[in-house]
Design a protein around this motif. Structure first.
Motif, PDB file in Angstrom:
ATOM      1  N   SER A   1       8.174  16.702   9.839  1.00  0.00           N
ATOM      2  CA  SER A   1       7.611  15.531   9.174  1.00  0.00           C
ATOM      3  C   SER A   1       7.476  14.377  10.159  1.00  0.00           C
ATOM      4  N   MET A   2       6.339  13.727  10.109  1.00  0.00           N
ATOM      5  CA  MET A   2       6.099  12.544  10.925  1.00  0.00           C
ATOM      6  C   MET A   2       5.405  11.515  10.059  1.00  0.00           C
ATOM      7  N   ILE A   3       5.198  10.339  10.644  1.00  0.00           N
ATOM      8  CA  ILE A   3       4.590   9.224   9.928  1.00  0.00           C
ATOM      9  C   ILE A   3       3.302   8.841  10.642  1.00  0.00           C
TER      10      ILE A   3
ATOM     11  N   ARG B   1      -3.282  19.890  21.110  1.00  0.00           N
ATOM     12  CA  ARG B   1      -3.405  20.592  22.392  1.00  0.00           C
ATOM     13  C   ARG B   1      -2.259  21.575  22.594  1.00  0.00           C
ATOM     14  N   LEU B   2      -1.111  21.300  21.963  1.00  0.00           N
ATOM     15  CA  LEU B   2       0.023  22.219  22.020  1.00  0.00           C
ATOM     16  C   LEU B   2      -0.064  23.289  20.926  1.00  0.00           C
ATOM     17  N   LYS B   3      -1.199  23.313  20.242  1.00  0.00           N
ATOM     18  CA  LYS B   3      -1.535  24.338  19.232  1.00  0.00           C
ATOM     19  C   LYS B   3      -0.868  24.125  17.877  1.00  0.00           C
ATOM     20  N   PHE B   4      -0.402  22.913  17.592  1.00  0.00           N
ATOM     21  CA  PHE B   4       0.151  22.617  16.278  1.00  0.00           C
ATOM     22  C   PHE B   4      -0.965  22.192  15.333  1.00  0.00           C
ATOM     23  N   ASP B   5      -0.766  22.491  14.069  1.00  0.00           N
ATOM     24  CA  ASP B   5      -1.656  22.041  13.014  1.00  0.00           C
ATOM     25  C   ASP B   5      -1.093  20.718  12.505  1.00  0.00           C
ATOM     26  N   VAL B   6      -1.895  19.669  12.493  1.00  0.00           N
ATOM     27  CA  VAL B   6      -1.436  18.334  12.099  1.00  0.00           C
ATOM     28  C   VAL B   6      -2.260  17.885  10.900  1.00  0.00           C
ATOM     29  N   VAL B   7      -1.570  17.658   9.763  1.00  0.00           N
ATOM     30  CA  VAL B   7      -2.261  17.379   8.512  1.00  0.00           C
ATOM     31  C   VAL B   7      -1.621  16.186   7.815  1.00  0.00           C
ATOM     32  N   HIS B   8      -2.447  15.265   7.354  1.00  0.00           N
ATOM     33  CA  HIS B   8      -1.970  14.139   6.543  1.00  0.00           C
ATOM     34  C   HIS B   8      -1.612  14.689   5.171  1.00  0.00           C
ATOM     35  N   THR B   9      -0.352  14.541   4.776  1.00  0.00           N
ATOM     36  CA  THR B   9       0.127  15.075   3.501  1.00  0.00           C
ATOM     37  C   THR B   9       0.839  13.964   2.727  1.00  0.00           C
ATOM     38  N   PRO B  10       0.083  13.000   2.212  1.00  0.00           N
ATOM     39  CA  PRO B  10       0.710  11.874   1.511  1.00  0.00           C
ATOM     40  C   PRO B  10       1.447  12.335   0.265  1.00  0.00           C
ATOM     41  N   ASN B  11       2.495  11.602  -0.073  1.00  0.00           N
ATOM     42  CA  ASN B  11       3.209  11.862  -1.319  1.00  0.00           C
ATOM     43  C   ASN B  11       3.593  10.526  -1.942  1.00  0.00           C
ATOM     44  N   SER B  12       4.161  10.558  -3.116  1.00  0.00           N
ATOM     45  CA  SER B  12       4.419   9.310  -3.843  1.00  0.00           C
ATOM     46  C   SER B  12       5.431   8.405  -3.136  1.00  0.00           C
ATOM     47  N   SER B  13       6.340   8.950  -2.360  1.00  0.00           N
ATOM     48  CA  SER B  13       7.306   8.098  -1.671  1.00  0.00           C
ATOM     49  C   SER B  13       6.871   7.738  -0.255  1.00  0.00           C
ATOM     50  N   ASN B  14       5.888   8.469   0.295  1.00  0.00           N
ATOM     51  CA  ASN B  14       5.412   8.173   1.648  1.00  0.00           C
ATOM     52  C   ASN B  14       3.937   8.540   1.775  1.00  0.00           C
ATOM     53  N   PRO B  15       3.068   7.565   1.535  1.00  0.00           N
ATOM     54  CA  PRO B  15       1.642   7.849   1.642  1.00  0.00           C
ATOM     55  C   PRO B  15       1.176   8.070   3.081  1.00  0.00           C
ATOM     56  N   ASP B  16       2.055   7.805   4.063  1.00  0.00           N
ATOM     57  CA  ASP B  16       1.711   8.014   5.469  1.00  0.00           C
ATOM     58  C   ASP B  16       2.346   9.286   6.038  1.00  0.00           C
ATOM     59  N   HIS B  17       2.839  10.166   5.179  1.00  0.00           N
ATOM     60  CA  HIS B  17       3.490  11.397   5.633  1.00  0.00           C
ATOM     61  C   HIS B  17       2.489  12.326   6.318  1.00  0.00           C
TER      62      HIS B  17
ATOM     63  N   ARG C   1       0.817  -1.210   0.000  1.00  0.00           N
ATOM     64  CA  ARG C   1       0.000   0.000   0.000  1.00  0.00           C
ATOM     65  C   ARG C   1       0.849   1.258   0.000  1.00  0.00           C
ATOM     66  N   ARG C   2       2.115   1.162   0.426  1.00  0.00           N
ATOM     67  CA  ARG C   2       2.982   2.341   0.427  1.00  0.00           C
ATOM     68  C   ARG C   2       3.361   2.766  -0.986  1.00  0.00           C
ATOM     69  N   SER C   3       3.173   1.884  -1.952  1.00  0.00           N
ATOM     70  CA  SER C   3       3.518   2.243  -3.326  1.00  0.00           C
ATOM     71  C   SER C   3       2.356   2.910  -4.054  1.00  0.00           C
ATOM     72  N   ILE C   4       1.240   3.030  -3.379  1.00  0.00           N
ATOM     73  CA  ILE C   4       0.050   3.619  -3.991  1.00  0.00           C
ATOM     74  C   ILE C   4      -0.222   4.973  -3.346  1.00  0.00           C
ATOM     75  N   ALA C   5      -0.285   6.010  -4.169  1.00  0.00           N
ATOM     76  CA  ALA C   5      -0.585   7.340  -3.636  1.00  0.00           C
ATOM     77  C   ALA C   5      -1.982   7.334  -3.024  1.00  0.00           C
TER      78      ALA C   5
ATOM     79  N   LEU D   1      11.280   3.653   5.095  1.00  0.00           N
ATOM     80  CA  LEU D   1      10.313   4.581   4.518  1.00  0.00           C
ATOM     81  C   LEU D   1      10.913   5.964   4.250  1.00  0.00           C
ATOM     82  N   VAL D   2      11.641   6.498   5.228  1.00  0.00           N
ATOM     83  CA  VAL D   2      12.154   7.864   5.133  1.00  0.00           C
ATOM     84  C   VAL D   2      13.453   7.947   4.346  1.00  0.00           C
TER      85      VAL D   2
END
Length: 130
Positions: A45-47, A82-98, A5-9, A59-60
């Motif tokens: 960047s996180m996963i 809660r620490l006021k960060f914006d957390v957004v799923h931003t998949p890309n072709s090399s890491n769909p879990d970015h 599944r990591r190879s699929i955007a 992966l990284v």
């Protein structure tokens, strides 16, 4: 034949507060294993999900043989929010879990206070090995 599944955007998904995130780091890159964004970056960047240091290195860094200094640490989406960060799923072709973690402002690189605030997201979780 199974499809990795990591190879699929993927399309971005809404992240729920109780979902875990993995933050990857390696001591081979310098004295600080984990750090906030570099001076010219606007997000950390996180996963999405909880994975091992070996899985994160593949992966990284695309390293099939992880470095023994590879490390991961964990937090949750809700803890970052809660620490006021914006957390957004931003998949890309090399890491769909970015996942992108952005400081609570509009533009520009992070400052030292924001980097210190990010560290608080991991106070309850600690570091893990490979």
């Amino acid at each position: 034949m199974a499809i990795d599944r990591r190879s699929i955007a993927q399309e971005p998904v809404r992240l729920l507060d109780d979902e875990e995130l993995t933050h990857y780091g390696c001591a081979a890159t310098g004295p600080t294993v984990f750090r906030g964004p570099k001076d010219d970056e606007t997000e950390a960047s996180m996963i999405h999900g909880r994975i091992t240091a070996a899985e994160a290195a593949i992966l990284v860094r695309k390293r099939w043989t992880p470095d023994p200094r590879d490390r991961v640490r964990y937090t949750t989406v809700g803890h970052l929010r809660r620490l006021k960060f914006d957390v957004v799923h931003t998949p890309n072709s090399s890491n769909p879990d970015h996942v992108s973690v952005r400081a609570p402002r509009v533009e520009g690189p992070w400052n030292d206070d924001e980097r210190a605030q990010l560290e608080k997201a991991f106070d309850l979780y600690g570091e893990g090995g490979a």
